[in-house]
Design a protein around this motif. Sequence first.
Motif, PDB file in Angstrom:
ATOM      1  N   ILE A 131      -0.550   5.506  14.572  1.00  0.00           N
ATOM      2  CA  ILE A 131       0.808   5.783  15.607  1.00  0.00           C
ATOM      3  C   ILE A 131      -0.904   6.591  16.492  1.00  0.00           C
ATOM      4  N   ILE A 132      -0.131   5.272  17.737  1.00  0.00           N
ATOM      5  CA  ILE A 132      -0.953   5.155  18.750  1.00  0.00           C
ATOM      6  C   ILE A 132      -0.695   5.812  19.876  1.00  0.00           C
ATOM      7  N   MET A 133      -0.858   6.989  20.547  1.00  0.00           N
ATOM      8  CA  MET A 133      -0.069   7.086  21.557  1.00  0.00           C
ATOM      9  C   MET A 133      -0.988   6.588  23.157  1.00  0.00           C
ATOM     10  N   ILE A 158      -1.342  18.201  25.119  1.00  0.00           N
ATOM     11  CA  ILE A 158      -0.409  18.712  24.599  1.00  0.00           C
ATOM     12  C   ILE A 158       0.730  18.376  23.723  1.00  0.00           C
ATOM     13  N   ALA A 159       0.931  17.061  23.934  1.00  0.00           N
ATOM     14  CA  ALA A 159       1.524  16.594  23.059  1.00  0.00           C
ATOM     15  C   ALA A 159       1.285  15.821  21.197  1.00  0.00           C
ATOM     16  N   ALA A 160      -0.143  15.773  21.898  1.00  0.00           N
ATOM     17  CA  ALA A 160      -0.622  15.519  20.567  1.00  0.00           C
ATOM     18  C   ALA A 160      -0.827  16.585  19.764  1.00  0.00           C
ATOM     19  N   GLY A 161      -1.418  18.003  20.358  1.00  0.00           N
ATOM     20  CA  GLY A 161      -0.945  18.456  19.370  1.00  0.00           C
ATOM     21  C   GLY A 161       0.335  18.647  18.696  1.00  0.00           C
ATOM     22  N   ALA A 174      -2.869  13.006   8.502  1.00  0.00           N
ATOM     23  CA  ALA A 174      -3.693  12.422   9.484  1.00  0.00           C
ATOM     24  C   ALA A 174      -4.690  12.546  10.211  1.00  0.00           C
ATOM     25  N   LEU A 175      -5.175  11.396  10.802  1.00  0.00           N
ATOM     26  CA  LEU A 175      -6.826  11.487  11.462  1.00  0.00           C
ATOM     27  C   LEU A 175      -6.394  11.192  12.984  1.00  0.00           C
ATOM     28  N   THR A 176      -7.400  11.767  14.000  1.00  0.00           N
ATOM     29  CA  THR A 176      -7.178  11.731  15.016  1.00  0.00           C
ATOM     30  C   THR A 176      -8.255  10.759  14.998  1.00  0.00           C
ATOM     31  N   HIS A 177      -8.281   9.398  15.583  1.00  0.00           N
ATOM     32  CA  HIS A 177      -9.577   8.657  15.184  1.00  0.00           C
ATOM     33  C   HIS A 177      -9.220   8.207  17.461  1.00  0.00           C
ATOM     34  N   THR A 178     -10.519   7.396  18.080  1.00  0.00           N
ATOM     35  CA  THR A 178     -10.778   7.191  18.954  1.00  0.00           C
ATOM     36  C   THR A 178     -11.747   6.390  19.247  1.00  0.00           C
ATOM     37  N   PRO A 179     -11.133   5.273  18.513  1.00  0.00           N
ATOM     38  CA  PRO A 179     -12.817   4.641  18.925  1.00  0.00           C
ATOM     39  C   PRO A 179     -12.840   4.174  20.603  1.00  0.00           C
ATOM     40  N   SER A 180     -14.085   4.157  20.812  1.00  0.00           N
ATOM     41  CA  SER A 180     -14.834   3.739  22.221  1.00  0.00           C
ATOM     42  C   SER A 180     -15.393   2.196  22.577  1.00  0.00           C
ATOM     43  N   PRO A 181     -14.516   1.736  23.853  1.00  0.00           N
ATOM     44  CA  PRO A 181     -13.675   2.003  24.290  1.00  0.00           C
ATOM     45  C   PRO A 181     -12.438   1.823  23.934  1.00  0.00           C
ATOM     46  N   MET A 182     -10.578   2.158  24.204  1.00  0.00           N
ATOM     47  CA  MET A 182      -9.549   1.493  23.019  1.00  0.00           C
ATOM     48  C   MET A 182      -8.637   0.292  23.893  1.00  0.00           C
ATOM     49  N   ASN A 183      -8.812   0.049  25.336  1.00  0.00           N
ATOM     50  CA  ASN A 183      -8.220  -1.115  25.537  1.00  0.00           C
ATOM     51  C   ASN A 183      -8.127  -2.527  24.605  1.00  0.00           C
ATOM     52  N   PHE A 184      -8.499  -2.590  23.853  1.00  0.00           N
ATOM     53  CA  PHE A 184      -7.432  -3.564  22.501  1.00  0.00           C
ATOM     54  C   PHE A 184      -6.808  -3.076  22.155  1.00  0.00           C
ATOM     55  N   LEU A 185      -5.957  -1.736  22.002  1.00  0.00           N
ATOM     56  CA  LEU A 185      -5.132  -1.601  21.627  1.00  0.00           C
ATOM     57  C   LEU A 185      -3.792  -1.807  22.440  1.00  0.00           C
ATOM     58  N   GLY A 186      -4.081  -1.635  23.618  1.00  0.00           N
ATOM     59  CA  GLY A 186      -2.977  -2.096  25.408  1.00  0.00           C
ATOM     60  C   GLY A 186      -2.878  -3.702  24.501  1.00  0.00           C
ATOM     61  N   ASP A 187      -4.367  -3.922  24.506  1.00  0.00           N
ATOM     62  CA  ASP A 187      -3.952  -5.434  24.455  1.00  0.00           C
ATOM     63  C   ASP A 187      -2.798  -6.194  23.243  1.00  0.00           C
ATOM     64  N   ILE A 188      -3.286  -6.052  22.133  1.00  0.00           N
ATOM     65  CA  ILE A 188      -2.844  -5.537  20.642  1.00  0.00           C
ATOM     66  C   ILE A 188      -0.695  -5.421  21.637  1.00  0.00           C
ATOM     67  N   LEU A 200      -5.722   7.439  18.867  1.00  0.00           N
ATOM     68  CA  LEU A 200      -5.138   6.501  16.949  1.00  0.00           C
ATOM     69  C   LEU A 200      -4.675   7.630  15.966  1.00  0.00           C
ATOM     70  N   VAL A 201      -3.641   7.697  15.691  1.00  0.00           N
ATOM     71  CA  VAL A 201      -3.577   8.293  13.951  1.00  0.00           C
ATOM     72  C   VAL A 201      -2.589   7.756  13.047  1.00  0.00           C
ATOM     73  N   PRO A 202      -3.741   7.185  12.391  1.00  0.00           N
ATOM     74  CA  PRO A 202      -3.277   7.140  10.921  1.00  0.00           C
ATOM     75  C   PRO A 202      -2.558   7.620  10.089  1.00  0.00           C
ATOM     76  N   VAL A 203      -1.583   7.315   9.811  1.00  0.00           N
ATOM     77  CA  VAL A 203      -0.121   9.021   9.071  1.00  0.00           C
ATOM     78  C   VAL A 203       0.190   8.325   7.966  1.00  0.00           C
ATOM     79  N   GLY A 204       0.070   9.151   6.813  1.00  0.00           N
ATOM     80  CA  GLY A 204       0.699   9.010   5.570  1.00  0.00           C
ATOM     81  C   GLY A 204       0.207   9.813   4.824  1.00  0.00           C
ATOM     82  N   TYR A 205       0.846   9.850   2.940  1.00  0.00           N
ATOM     83  CA  TYR A 205      -0.071  10.456   2.289  1.00  0.00           C
ATOM     84  C   TYR A 205      -1.713  10.548   1.985  1.00  0.00           C
TER      85      TYR A 205
END
Length: 227
Positions: A131-133, A158-161, A174-188, A200-205
């Motif tokens: 889940i990319i916020m 707040i929404a992330a919480g 989940a994991l709260t992942h914040t690679p820096s810079p993250m602009n590549f996410l907008g491009d992808i 960037l939040v990976p979610v699963g079991y």
Amino acid sequence: MSAQKMIDGYPFVSYSHETYDAPGMISHASSFLTWMDKRRTVRDFADTPVPREVIADIIRTANTAPSGAHKQPWTFCAVQQPDIKKIIREEAEKEEYRSYNSRMSPEWLDDLKPLQTDWHKPFLEVAPWLIIMFKRIYEVEENGRKRNNYYVQESAGIAAGFLLAAIHNAGLVALTHTPSPMNFLGDILNRPENEKPFLLVPVGYPAAECWVPDIHRKPLEDVAVFY
């Protein structure tokens, strides 16, 4: 059906909320604390599928968060496709490699040692969902005019919480992942200019063998002051 009335030309509805007496309140607050205190950041994920509707409800929950002037300045991109997750991992690891090898200070790297993290991020492909916020800095009206959003950083936080609590409630990790810079996410993900990556939040079991650092949260007296 809720009662409705107009205030200065705007519709309002009546609202009530379930309340408790003091013993009930103490019990509810304590049990919620106990449950939330079990939440941990996880880097060992299973690839077990998670239903799309579960992720949709998790995002719906995050969308209930309060925001500046109720602008709801966020977009949640839920990624399940393996090919997109692979690209995201590749680009994230490029940035993380640079961070660990040149951007981070010695003090920062030393602070990370108890967590034993490095630039390798396999969980970005293993977790069934990412889940990319994105925070929405402004809105674009039909005539092309830009309309600013308010308290965007605070609202997104707040929404992330809410998002993390909803993930925990669903029995997922989940994991709260914040690679820096993250602009590549907008491009992808081909996001518009008014959206900037926030989280960037990976979610699963959790994986069958899942390890987390033996760390502890600060006690109340270190994080709260009562007046």
